[in-house]
Design a protein around this motif. Structure first.
Motif, PDB file in Angstrom:
ATOM      1  N   THR A   1     -11.363 103.130  25.000  1.00 41.03           N
ATOM      2  CA  THR A   1     -12.685 102.771  24.480  1.00 41.03           C
ATOM      3  C   THR A   1     -12.661 102.267  23.043  1.00 41.03           C
ATOM      4  OG1 THR A   1     -13.038 105.127  23.991  1.00 41.03           O
ATOM      5  CG2 THR A   1     -13.990 104.271  26.025  1.00 41.03           C
ATOM      6  N   ARG A   2     -11.743 102.747  22.221  1.00 37.59           N
ATOM      7  CA  ARG A   2     -11.699 102.300  20.825  1.00 37.59           C
ATOM      8  C   ARG A   2     -11.226 100.858  20.695  1.00 37.59           C
ATOM      9  NH1 ARG A   2     -12.244 105.857  16.752  1.00 37.59           N
ATOM     10  NH2 ARG A   2     -12.420 108.062  17.283  1.00 37.59           N
ATOM     11  N   ASP A   3     -10.504 100.360  21.669  1.00 36.64           N
ATOM     12  CA  ASP A   3      -9.953  99.007  21.593  1.00 36.64           C
ATOM     13  C   ASP A   3     -10.869  97.967  22.222  1.00 36.64           C
ATOM     14  OD1 ASP A   3      -7.635 100.079  20.438  1.00 36.64           O
ATOM     15  OD2 ASP A   3      -6.798 100.520  22.411  1.00 36.64           O
ATOM     16  N   GLY A   4     -12.005  98.398  22.731  1.00 39.06           N
ATOM     17  CA  GLY A   4     -12.919  97.477  23.409  1.00 39.06           C
ATOM     18  C   GLY A   4     -12.890  97.734  24.901  1.00 39.06           C
TER      19      GLY A   4
ATOM     20  N   VAL B   1     -12.367 104.753  40.873  1.00 38.13           N
ATOM     21  CA  VAL B   1     -13.097 105.076  39.653  1.00 38.13           C
ATOM     22  C   VAL B   1     -12.663 104.163  38.504  1.00 38.13           C
ATOM     23  CG1 VAL B   1     -13.518 106.840  37.908  1.00 38.13           C
ATOM     24  CG2 VAL B   1     -13.512 107.464  40.330  1.00 38.13           C
ATOM     25  N   LEU B   2     -11.337 104.014  38.322  1.00 37.56           N
ATOM     26  CA  LEU B   2     -10.830 103.188  37.219  1.00 37.56           C
ATOM     27  C   LEU B   2     -11.170 101.714  37.395  1.00 37.56           C
ATOM     28  CD1 LEU B   2      -7.260 104.703  36.586  1.00 37.56           C
ATOM     29  CD2 LEU B   2      -9.422 105.216  35.420  1.00 37.56           C
ATOM     30  N   TYR B   3     -11.428 101.312  38.628  1.00 40.86           N
ATOM     31  CA  TYR B   3     -11.757  99.915  38.920  1.00 40.86           C
ATOM     32  C   TYR B   3     -13.088  99.503  38.281  1.00 40.86           C
ATOM     33  CZ  TYR B   3     -11.779  95.660  41.831  1.00 40.86           C
ATOM     34  OH  TYR B   3     -11.752  94.363  42.280  1.00 40.86           O
ATOM     35  N   HIS B   4     -13.875 100.485  37.867  1.00 43.30           N
ATOM     36  CA  HIS B   4     -15.180 100.186  37.273  1.00 43.30           C
ATOM     37  C   HIS B   4     -15.130 100.120  35.751  1.00 43.30           C
ATOM     38  CE1 HIS B   4     -16.191 101.338  41.368  1.00 43.30           C
ATOM     39  NE2 HIS B   4     -17.338 100.700  41.199  1.00 43.30           N
ATOM     40  N   GLY B   5     -13.928 100.071  35.195  1.00 43.35           N
ATOM     41  CA  GLY B   5     -13.766  99.915  33.758  1.00 43.35           C
ATOM     42  C   GLY B   5     -12.944  98.679  33.455  1.00 43.35           C
ATOM     43  N   ALA B   6     -13.501  97.744  32.689  1.00 42.89           N
ATOM     44  CA  ALA B   6     -12.810  96.490  32.355  1.00 42.89           C
ATOM     45  C   ALA B   6     -12.298  96.541  30.922  1.00 42.89           C
ATOM     46  CB  ALA B   6     -13.748  95.297  32.532  1.00 42.89           C
ATOM     47  N   LEU B   7     -11.094  96.068  30.727  1.00 40.26           N
ATOM     48  CA  LEU B   7     -10.505  96.030  29.394  1.00 40.26           C
ATOM     49  C   LEU B   7     -11.207  94.980  28.541  1.00 40.26           C
ATOM     50  CD1 LEU B   7      -6.750  96.266  30.436  1.00 40.26           C
ATOM     51  CD2 LEU B   7      -8.111  98.064  29.375  1.00 40.26           C
ATOM     52  N   GLY B   8     -11.634  95.364  27.342  1.00 36.41           N
ATOM     53  CA  GLY B   8     -12.329  94.443  26.443  1.00 36.41           C
ATOM     54  C   GLY B   8     -13.828  94.686  26.441  1.00 36.41           C
ATOM     55  N   HIS B   9     -14.458  94.406  25.311  1.00 39.13           N
ATOM     56  CA  HIS B   9     -15.907  94.543  25.195  1.00 39.13           C
ATOM     57  C   HIS B   9     -16.566  93.229  25.599  1.00 39.13           C
ATOM     58  CE1 HIS B   9     -19.637  93.862  22.761  1.00 39.13           C
ATOM     59  NE2 HIS B   9     -19.969  94.938  23.443  1.00 39.13           N
ATOM     60  N   TYR B  10     -17.454  93.294  26.597  1.00 40.43           N
ATOM     61  CA  TYR B  10     -18.166  92.109  27.064  1.00 40.43           C
ATOM     62  C   TYR B  10     -19.663  92.328  26.888  1.00 40.43           C
ATOM     63  CZ  TYR B  10     -13.767  90.608  29.113  1.00 40.43           C
ATOM     64  OH  TYR B  10     -12.455  90.226  29.285  1.00 40.43           O
ATOM     65  N   SER B  11     -20.267  91.561  25.998  1.00 34.42           N
ATOM     66  CA  SER B  11     -21.709  91.648  25.801  1.00 34.42           C
ATOM     67  C   SER B  11     -22.411  91.010  26.998  1.00 34.42           C
ATOM     68  CB  SER B  11     -22.109  90.903  24.522  1.00 34.42           C
ATOM     69  OG  SER B  11     -21.868  89.507  24.665  1.00 34.42           O
TER      70      SER B  11
ATOM     71  N   HIS C   1     -16.905  83.059  33.854  1.00 33.37           N
ATOM     72  CA  HIS C   1     -16.646  82.945  35.288  1.00 33.37           C
ATOM     73  C   HIS C   1     -15.209  83.365  35.590  1.00 33.37           C
ATOM     74  CE1 HIS C   1     -20.407  80.778  36.185  1.00 33.37           C
ATOM     75  NE2 HIS C   1     -20.246  80.262  34.983  1.00 33.37           N
ATOM     76  N   ASP C   2     -14.590  84.109  34.683  1.00 33.60           N
ATOM     77  CA  ASP C   2     -13.200  84.489  34.841  1.00 33.60           C
ATOM     78  C   ASP C   2     -13.084  85.876  35.449  1.00 33.60           C
ATOM     79  OD1 ASP C   2     -12.440  82.110  33.643  1.00 33.60           O
ATOM     80  OD2 ASP C   2     -12.494  82.978  31.634  1.00 33.60           O
ATOM     81  N   ASP C   3     -11.866  86.224  35.886  1.00 28.84           N
ATOM     82  CA  ASP C   3     -11.604  87.562  36.374  1.00 28.84           C
ATOM     83  C   ASP C   3     -11.478  88.513  35.195  1.00 28.84           C
ATOM     84  OD1 ASP C   3     -11.556  86.413  38.827  1.00 28.84           O
ATOM     85  OD2 ASP C   3      -9.417  86.707  39.199  1.00 28.84           O
ATOM     86  N   LEU C   4     -11.954  89.741  35.368  1.00 28.88           N
ATOM     87  CA  LEU C   4     -11.810  90.776  34.349  1.00 28.88           C
ATOM     88  C   LEU C   4     -10.736  91.756  34.775  1.00 28.88           C
ATOM     89  CD1 LEU C   4     -15.482  91.680  33.318  1.00 28.88           C
ATOM     90  CD2 LEU C   4     -13.980  89.893  32.428  1.00 28.88           C
ATOM     91  N   ALA C   5      -9.840  92.098  33.862  1.00 26.61           N
ATOM     92  CA  ALA C   5      -8.795  93.074  34.141  1.00 26.61           C
ATOM     93  C   ALA C   5      -9.385  94.478  34.063  1.00 26.61           C
ATOM     94  CB  ALA C   5      -7.651  92.919  33.147  1.00 26.61           C
TER      95      ALA C   5
END
Length: 402
Positions: free
Chosen positions: A230-233, A263-273, A281-285
Protein backbone atom coordinates in the motif's frame (compact mmCIF):
# COMPACT_ATOMS: atom_id res chain seq x y z
CA UNK A 1 -58.06 -3.09 -42.87
CA UNK A 2 -55.46 -1.98 -40.30
CA UNK A 3 -53.10 -4.67 -39.11
CA UNK A 4 -53.48 -3.58 -35.48
CA UNK A 5 -56.69 -2.13 -34.05
CA UNK A 6 -56.79 0.93 -31.80
CA UNK A 7 -57.18 -1.08 -28.60
CA UNK A 8 -54.43 -3.50 -29.54
CA UNK A 9 -52.11 -0.65 -30.48
CA UNK A 10 -52.71 0.90 -27.07
CA UNK A 11 -51.89 -2.41 -25.34
CA UNK A 12 -48.72 -2.72 -27.41
CA UNK A 13 -47.63 0.83 -26.60
CA UNK A 14 -48.17 0.40 -22.86
CA UNK A 15 -46.37 -2.94 -22.82
CA UNK A 16 -43.41 -1.52 -24.73
CA UNK A 17 -43.21 1.48 -22.41
CA UNK A 18 -43.18 -0.74 -19.33
CA UNK A 19 -40.52 -2.98 -20.82
CA UNK A 20 -38.28 -0.05 -21.69
CA UNK A 21 -38.58 1.27 -18.15
CA UNK A 22 -37.91 -2.07 -16.45
CA UNK A 23 -35.05 -2.99 -18.78
CA UNK A 24 -33.01 0.12 -17.95
CA UNK A 25 -29.74 -0.79 -16.19
CA UNK A 26 -30.14 -0.35 -12.43
CA UNK A 27 -26.58 0.89 -12.08
CA UNK A 28 -26.84 3.78 -14.50
CA UNK A 29 -26.34 7.21 -12.95
CA UNK A 30 -29.11 9.77 -13.17
CA UNK A 31 -26.61 12.42 -14.25
CA UNK A 32 -22.96 13.02 -15.08
CA UNK A 33 -21.50 16.17 -13.54
CA UNK A 34 -18.35 16.00 -15.67
CA UNK A 35 -20.42 15.91 -18.86
CA UNK A 36 -22.61 18.77 -17.63
CA UNK A 37 -19.60 20.98 -16.92
CA UNK A 38 -17.75 20.02 -20.11
CA UNK A 39 -19.75 22.55 -22.11
CA UNK A 40 -18.55 25.42 -19.91
CA UNK A 41 -14.89 26.27 -20.51
CA UNK A 42 -14.72 28.68 -17.58
CA UNK A 43 -15.58 25.83 -15.20
CA UNK A 44 -12.86 23.46 -16.42
CA UNK A 45 -10.69 23.63 -13.31
CA UNK A 46 -13.63 23.09 -10.99
CA UNK A 47 -14.66 20.02 -12.99
CA UNK A 48 -11.09 18.69 -12.96
CA UNK A 49 -10.82 18.97 -9.18
CA UNK A 50 -14.19 17.28 -8.64
CA UNK A 51 -12.80 14.30 -10.54
CA UNK A 52 -9.37 14.37 -8.86
CA UNK A 53 -10.88 14.36 -5.35
CA UNK A 54 -13.48 11.68 -6.13
CA UNK A 55 -16.40 14.05 -5.58
CA UNK A 56 -17.64 13.64 -9.15
CA UNK A 57 -18.54 10.02 -8.41
CA UNK A 58 -20.28 10.98 -5.17
CA UNK A 59 -22.32 13.61 -7.02
CA UNK A 60 -23.29 11.19 -9.79
CA UNK A 61 -24.35 8.63 -7.22
CA UNK A 62 -27.01 10.88 -5.67
CA UNK A 63 -30.47 11.48 -7.07
CA UNK A 64 -31.04 14.96 -5.63
CA UNK A 65 -28.11 17.37 -5.54
CA UNK A 66 -27.09 21.00 -6.08
CA UNK A 67 -23.55 21.85 -7.17
CA UNK A 68 -22.19 25.36 -6.57
CA UNK A 69 -19.66 25.74 -9.38
CA UNK A 70 -16.72 28.15 -9.29
CA UNK A 71 -15.09 29.58 -12.42
CA UNK A 72 -11.40 29.14 -13.26
CA UNK A 73 -10.43 32.66 -12.19
CA UNK A 74 -11.69 32.11 -8.65
CA UNK A 75 -10.36 28.52 -8.49
CA UNK A 76 -6.80 29.75 -9.18
CA UNK A 77 -6.13 31.14 -5.67
CA UNK A 78 -7.40 27.89 -4.14
CA UNK A 79 -5.08 25.81 -6.32
CA UNK A 80 -2.15 28.11 -5.56
CA UNK A 81 -2.45 27.25 -1.86
CA UNK A 82 -1.42 23.66 -2.55
CA UNK A 83 -3.86 22.13 -0.08
CA UNK A 84 -3.59 18.38 0.58
CA UNK A 85 -6.08 16.38 -1.45
CA UNK A 86 -8.12 15.50 1.64
CA UNK A 87 -8.44 19.16 2.64
CA UNK A 88 -9.27 20.21 -0.93
CA UNK A 89 -11.99 17.57 -0.98
CA UNK A 90 -13.46 19.01 2.23
CA UNK A 91 -13.50 22.54 0.79
CA UNK A 92 -15.13 21.43 -2.46
CA UNK A 93 -17.60 19.27 -0.53
CA UNK A 94 -19.03 22.50 0.92
CA UNK A 95 -20.08 23.34 -2.64
CA UNK A 96 -22.31 20.28 -2.98
CA UNK A 97 -25.71 20.66 -1.32
CA UNK A 98 -27.66 17.47 -0.64
CA UNK A 99 -30.94 19.03 -1.77
CA UNK A 100 -32.27 20.59 -4.97
CA UNK A 101 -32.17 24.38 -5.41
CA UNK A 102 -32.78 26.20 -8.68
CA UNK A 103 -33.20 29.88 -9.49
CA UNK A 104 -36.88 29.95 -8.56
CA UNK A 105 -36.38 28.13 -5.27
CA UNK A 106 -33.50 30.42 -4.25
CA UNK A 107 -35.72 33.49 -4.57
CA UNK A 108 -38.68 31.87 -2.85
CA UNK A 109 -37.12 30.65 0.40
CA UNK A 110 -39.64 30.52 3.28
CA UNK A 111 -38.62 33.29 5.64
CA UNK A 112 -35.86 34.33 3.25
CA UNK A 113 -33.29 31.75 4.36
CA UNK A 114 -32.58 28.04 4.73
CA UNK A 115 -29.90 25.85 6.30
CA UNK A 116 -28.79 23.04 4.00
CA UNK A 117 -26.51 20.06 4.57
CA UNK A 118 -23.55 19.46 2.26
CA UNK A 119 -21.44 16.49 1.26
CA UNK A 120 -18.83 17.72 3.78
CA UNK A 121 -21.27 17.11 6.61
CA UNK A 122 -22.60 13.91 5.03
CA UNK A 123 -19.04 12.52 4.88
CA UNK A 124 -18.84 12.42 8.66
CA UNK A 125 -15.60 14.46 8.59
CA UNK A 126 -17.24 17.74 9.63
CA UNK A 127 -17.20 18.33 13.40
CA UNK A 128 -20.49 19.18 15.10
CA UNK A 129 -22.74 21.40 13.02
CA UNK A 130 -19.96 22.31 10.60
CA UNK A 131 -20.69 21.42 7.01
CA UNK A 132 -24.05 23.21 6.94
CA UNK A 133 -24.53 26.11 4.52
CA UNK A 134 -26.98 28.95 5.09
CA UNK A 135 -28.75 30.23 1.98
CA UNK A 136 -30.06 33.77 2.44
CA UNK A 137 -32.03 35.96 0.03
CA UNK A 138 -30.60 39.39 0.81
CA UNK A 139 -31.57 42.91 -0.21
CA UNK A 140 -31.57 43.65 -3.89
CA UNK A 141 -32.30 40.01 -4.73
CA UNK A 142 -28.75 38.83 -4.04
CA UNK A 143 -28.59 35.26 -2.75
CA UNK A 144 -25.71 34.41 -0.42
CA UNK A 145 -24.25 31.05 0.55
CA UNK A 146 -22.39 31.02 3.89
CA UNK A 147 -20.84 27.93 5.52
CA UNK A 148 -21.74 27.49 9.19
CA UNK A 149 -19.00 26.26 11.51
CA UNK A 150 -19.37 25.34 15.15
CA UNK A 151 -19.56 28.12 17.72
CA UNK A 152 -18.82 31.67 16.62
CA UNK A 153 -16.65 30.63 13.68
CA UNK A 154 -17.94 31.57 10.27
CA UNK A 155 -16.68 30.80 6.82
CA UNK A 156 -16.39 32.93 3.71
CA UNK A 157 -19.75 33.68 2.05
CA UNK A 158 -20.23 33.73 -1.73
CA UNK A 159 -23.07 34.92 -3.95
CA UNK A 160 -25.25 33.32 -6.59
CA UNK A 161 -24.24 34.34 -10.12
CA UNK A 162 -26.36 32.31 -12.54
CA UNK A 163 -27.90 28.94 -13.28
CA UNK A 164 -25.66 26.63 -15.31
CA UNK A 165 -27.83 23.52 -15.53
CA UNK A 166 -31.20 22.56 -14.06
CA UNK A 167 -32.95 19.19 -14.17
CA UNK A 168 -35.84 19.70 -11.72
CA UNK A 169 -35.52 17.78 -8.47
CA UNK A 170 -32.59 15.80 -9.85
CA UNK A 171 -29.52 17.99 -10.26
CA UNK A 172 -28.95 21.73 -10.32
CA UNK A 173 -25.63 23.42 -11.11
CA UNK A 174 -25.39 27.05 -9.99
CA UNK A 175 -22.39 29.30 -10.52
CA UNK A 176 -21.27 31.24 -7.44
CA UNK A 177 -18.95 34.21 -7.07
CA UNK A 178 -16.04 32.43 -5.43
CA UNK A 179 -14.80 29.58 -3.28
CA UNK A 180 -16.57 29.00 0.02
CA UNK A 181 -14.34 27.93 2.83
CA UNK A 182 -14.45 27.49 6.58
CA UNK A 183 -12.10 26.80 9.47
CA UNK A 184 -13.51 23.29 9.80
CA UNK A 185 -13.02 22.43 6.12
CA UNK A 186 -9.46 23.76 6.10
CA UNK A 187 -8.43 22.35 9.45
CA UNK A 188 -5.46 19.97 9.34
CA UNK A 189 -6.92 16.59 8.56
CA UNK A 190 -6.01 14.99 11.86
CA UNK A 191 -9.27 13.08 11.62
CA UNK A 192 -8.43 11.97 8.11
CA UNK A 193 -5.90 9.17 7.97
CA UNK A 194 -2.53 9.52 6.32
CA UNK A 195 -3.15 8.02 2.86
CA UNK A 196 -0.11 5.78 3.24
CA UNK A 197 -1.65 4.43 6.47
CA UNK A 198 -5.18 4.08 5.10
CA UNK A 199 -7.08 1.29 6.86
CA UNK A 200 -8.50 -0.22 3.69
CA UNK A 201 -10.40 -2.90 5.62
CA UNK A 202 -12.15 -0.20 7.65
CA UNK A 203 -13.02 1.75 4.49
CA UNK A 204 -14.50 -1.40 2.94
CA UNK A 205 -16.42 -2.42 6.07
CA UNK A 206 -18.06 1.00 6.44
CA UNK A 207 -19.02 1.34 2.79
CA UNK A 208 -20.81 -1.83 1.71
CA UNK A 209 -17.82 -4.17 1.26
CA UNK A 210 -17.76 -5.69 4.73
CA UNK A 211 -18.05 -9.25 3.45
CA UNK A 212 -14.99 -8.85 1.25
CA UNK A 213 -13.07 -7.28 4.15
CA UNK A 214 -14.03 -10.40 6.08
CA UNK A 215 -12.61 -12.62 3.33
CA UNK A 216 -9.33 -10.69 3.47
CA UNK A 217 -9.11 -11.14 7.24
CA UNK A 218 -10.01 -14.84 7.07
CA UNK A 219 -7.64 -15.72 4.20
CA UNK A 220 -4.13 -16.52 5.40
CA UNK A 221 -1.52 -14.22 3.89
CA UNK A 222 -3.96 -11.77 2.27
CA UNK A 223 -3.73 -8.87 4.73
CA UNK A 224 0.06 -9.11 4.94
CA UNK A 225 0.38 -9.12 1.14
CA UNK A 226 -1.81 -6.04 0.79
CA UNK A 227 -0.10 -4.17 3.65
CA UNK A 228 3.28 -4.74 2.03
CA UNK A 229 2.30 -2.83 -1.11
CA UNK A 230 0.00 0.00 0.00
CA UNK A 231 2.83 2.47 0.64
CA UNK A 232 4.14 2.09 -2.91
CA UNK A 233 0.79 2.78 -4.57
CA UNK A 234 -2.11 0.37 -4.62
CA UNK A 235 -5.69 0.12 -5.87
CA UNK A 236 -8.35 -2.10 -4.30
CA UNK A 237 -11.47 -3.28 -6.12
CA UNK A 238 -13.85 -4.62 -3.46
CA UNK A 239 -16.97 -6.53 -4.52
CA UNK A 240 -20.18 -5.30 -2.89
CA UNK A 241 -21.65 -7.41 -0.09
CA UNK A 242 -24.39 -8.83 -2.29
CA UNK A 243 -21.88 -10.10 -4.86
CA UNK A 244 -19.66 -11.69 -2.20
CA UNK A 245 -22.63 -13.30 -0.49
CA UNK A 246 -23.58 -15.02 -3.75
CA UNK A 247 -19.99 -16.15 -4.33
CA UNK A 248 -19.16 -17.39 -0.82
CA UNK A 249 -20.50 -20.97 -1.24
CA UNK A 250 -18.16 -21.40 -4.21
CA UNK A 251 -15.28 -19.65 -2.47
CA UNK A 252 -15.47 -22.03 0.49
CA UNK A 253 -14.98 -25.04 -1.80
CA UNK A 254 -11.74 -23.70 -3.29
CA UNK A 255 -8.32 -24.89 -2.18
CA UNK A 256 -6.55 -22.61 0.29
CA UNK A 257 -4.10 -21.33 -2.34
CA UNK A 258 -6.96 -20.68 -4.76
CA UNK A 259 -8.88 -18.70 -2.14
CA UNK A 260 -5.81 -16.54 -1.55
CA UNK A 261 -5.43 -15.98 -5.29
CA UNK A 262 -9.07 -14.86 -5.64
CA UNK A 263 -8.70 -12.34 -2.80
CA UNK A 264 -5.33 -11.00 -4.05
CA UNK A 265 -6.77 -10.70 -7.56
CA UNK A 266 -8.78 -7.71 -6.33
CA UNK A 267 -5.68 -5.64 -5.60
CA UNK A 268 -3.85 -3.88 -8.46
CA UNK A 269 -0.29 -2.64 -8.20
CA UNK A 270 -0.11 1.16 -8.48
CA UNK A 271 -2.44 3.98 -7.53
CA UNK A 272 -5.16 4.57 -10.15
CA UNK A 273 -7.41 7.58 -9.72
CA UNK A 274 -10.93 7.59 -11.12
CA UNK A 275 -9.75 9.73 -14.00
CA UNK A 276 -6.88 7.34 -14.76
CA UNK A 277 -9.23 4.36 -14.82
CA UNK A 278 -11.60 6.09 -17.20
CA UNK A 279 -8.75 7.05 -19.50
CA UNK A 280 -7.02 3.66 -19.57
CA UNK A 281 -7.59 0.54 -21.63
CA UNK A 282 -4.58 -1.47 -20.46
CA UNK A 283 -4.31 -4.56 -18.29
CA UNK A 284 -3.64 -3.99 -14.59
CA UNK A 285 -1.18 -6.21 -12.75
CA UNK A 286 -2.46 -7.77 -9.51
CA UNK A 287 -0.92 -9.66 -6.61
CA UNK A 288 -2.50 -12.94 -7.75
CA UNK A 289 -0.55 -15.59 -9.65
CA UNK A 290 -1.41 -18.86 -11.38
CA UNK A 291 -0.06 -22.34 -10.61
CA UNK A 292 3.08 -21.55 -12.61
CA UNK A 293 3.76 -18.48 -10.48
CA UNK A 294 2.91 -16.07 -13.28
CA UNK A 295 1.17 -12.85 -12.24
CA UNK A 296 -2.43 -12.67 -13.41
CA UNK A 297 -4.01 -9.34 -14.35
CA UNK A 298 -7.31 -8.06 -15.67
CA UNK A 299 -8.34 -5.67 -18.42
CA UNK A 300 -9.90 -2.24 -17.92
CA UNK A 301 -12.50 -0.98 -20.37
CA UNK A 302 -14.03 2.49 -20.24
CA UNK A 303 -17.06 3.69 -22.17
CA UNK A 304 -19.38 6.60 -21.50
CA UNK A 305 -17.65 7.37 -18.22
CA UNK A 306 -18.31 3.82 -16.95
CA UNK A 307 -15.42 1.50 -16.08
CA UNK A 308 -15.64 -2.28 -16.47
CA UNK A 309 -13.02 -4.80 -15.37
CA UNK A 310 -12.69 -8.04 -17.33
CA UNK A 311 -10.93 -10.93 -15.63
CA UNK A 312 -8.63 -13.58 -17.07
CA UNK A 313 -11.68 -15.87 -17.25
CA UNK A 314 -13.70 -13.17 -19.01
CA UNK A 315 -16.15 -12.44 -16.21
CA UNK A 316 -16.93 -8.74 -15.90
CA UNK A 317 -17.36 -6.41 -12.93
CA UNK A 318 -18.42 -2.79 -13.14
CA UNK A 319 -16.94 -0.07 -10.95
CA UNK A 320 -19.95 1.42 -9.19
CA UNK A 321 -18.49 3.73 -6.55
CA UNK A 322 -15.29 5.39 -5.33
CA UNK A 323 -14.77 4.63 -1.62
CA UNK A 324 -11.37 6.31 -1.20
CA UNK A 325 -8.90 7.94 -3.56
CA UNK A 326 -5.92 9.63 -1.95
CA UNK A 327 -2.53 8.89 -3.43
CA UNK A 328 -1.01 6.33 -2.93
CA UNK A 329 -4.17 4.26 -2.23
CA UNK A 330 -7.55 4.05 -3.98
CA UNK A 331 -10.51 1.83 -3.11
CA UNK A 332 -13.39 1.19 -5.53
CA UNK A 333 -16.58 -0.84 -5.17
CA UNK A 334 -17.40 -3.30 -7.96
CA UNK A 335 -20.59 -5.27 -8.58
CA UNK A 336 -19.14 -8.79 -8.99
CA UNK A 337 -16.33 -11.04 -7.78
CA UNK A 338 -13.45 -11.28 -10.27
CA UNK A 339 -12.26 -14.83 -11.00
CA UNK A 340 -8.68 -15.37 -12.26
CA UNK A 341 -8.85 -19.10 -13.08
CA UNK A 342 -11.06 -22.12 -13.67
CA UNK A 343 -13.00 -22.63 -10.45
CA UNK A 344 -13.57 -26.36 -10.99
CA UNK A 345 -9.88 -27.06 -11.47
CA UNK A 346 -9.03 -25.22 -8.25
CA UNK A 347 -11.75 -26.64 -6.03
CA UNK A 348 -11.08 -29.14 -3.26
CA UNK A 349 -14.36 -30.66 -4.44
CA UNK A 350 -16.29 -29.67 -7.57
CA UNK A 351 -18.14 -26.44 -6.67
CA UNK A 352 -21.87 -26.39 -7.21
CA UNK A 353 -22.25 -23.54 -9.64
CA UNK A 354 -25.87 -24.29 -10.43
CA UNK A 355 -27.30 -24.14 -13.97
CA UNK A 356 -24.92 -22.41 -16.36
CA UNK A 357 -24.42 -21.96 -20.05
CA UNK A 358 -21.20 -22.80 -21.85
CA UNK A 359 -19.34 -20.20 -23.83
CA UNK A 360 -19.38 -21.50 -27.37
CA UNK A 361 -15.94 -20.07 -28.12
CA UNK A 362 -13.94 -20.92 -25.01
CA UNK A 363 -15.84 -23.77 -23.36
CA UNK A 364 -15.82 -21.86 -20.06
CA UNK A 365 -18.86 -21.75 -17.82
CA UNK A 366 -20.29 -19.35 -15.29
CA UNK A 367 -17.53 -17.68 -13.29
CA UNK A 368 -19.35 -18.27 -10.03
CA UNK A 369 -20.78 -14.79 -9.68
CA UNK A 370 -23.82 -15.30 -11.85
CA UNK A 371 -22.20 -13.87 -15.01
CA UNK A 372 -21.50 -15.78 -18.16
CA UNK A 373 -17.73 -15.94 -18.67
CA UNK A 374 -17.25 -14.95 -22.27
CA UNK A 375 -14.97 -12.43 -23.89
CA UNK A 376 -17.85 -10.55 -25.42
CA UNK A 377 -19.89 -7.82 -23.82
CA UNK A 378 -22.42 -9.04 -21.24
CA UNK A 379 -25.42 -10.62 -22.95
CA UNK A 380 -28.94 -9.30 -22.83
CA UNK A 381 -30.35 -9.94 -19.34
CA UNK A 382 -32.77 -12.82 -18.93
CA UNK A 383 -35.59 -10.34 -18.36
CA UNK A 384 -34.76 -9.02 -21.83
CA UNK A 385 -35.76 -12.38 -23.29
CA UNK A 386 -38.93 -12.33 -21.21
CA UNK A 387 -39.64 -8.84 -22.49
CA UNK A 388 -39.12 -10.03 -26.04
CA UNK A 389 -41.58 -12.88 -25.52
CA UNK A 390 -44.17 -10.50 -24.10
CA UNK A 391 -43.83 -8.14 -27.05
CA UNK A 392 -44.15 -11.05 -29.47
CA UNK A 393 -47.25 -12.33 -27.64
CA UNK A 394 -48.79 -8.85 -27.69
CA UNK A 395 -48.18 -8.55 -31.42
CA UNK A 396 -49.87 -11.89 -32.04
CA UNK A 397 -52.85 -10.86 -29.91
CA UNK A 398 -53.11 -7.55 -31.74
CA UNK A 399 -52.95 -9.29 -35.09
CA UNK A 400 -55.65 -11.81 -34.10
CA UNK A 401 -58.00 -9.10 -32.83
CA UNK A 402 -57.34 -7.09 -35.98
Amino acid sequence: MPLVGGRSALVLFVTAAVLVATSAPAWSAAHNITAILSGHRDLTEFSRELTATGLADDINGRNTITVLAVDDAHMAPLKARGLPRGTLRHVLSLHVLVDYYDDAKLHGLPGGSADVSTLFQASGDAPGSAGMVEIADRRGGRVAFAPQDAGAARGTAVFYVKAVHQAPYNISVLQVSGVMSSPAAEAPSSSSPDPSRLDFSDVMSKNGCGRFAGLIAATAGASAAFDKHTRDGFTFFCPADKAVEAFEPTFEKLRADARLAVVLYHGALGHYSTQALRAGHDDLATLASDDAGTTVGFAVHSAGGKVTLVSATHNAARVTRTLADADPVAVYMIDAVLVPFSLTANASSPPDLGPSESDGRSGRKDGGDGRKTSGSAPGWPRRGWVASALVFTTLLTAFASG
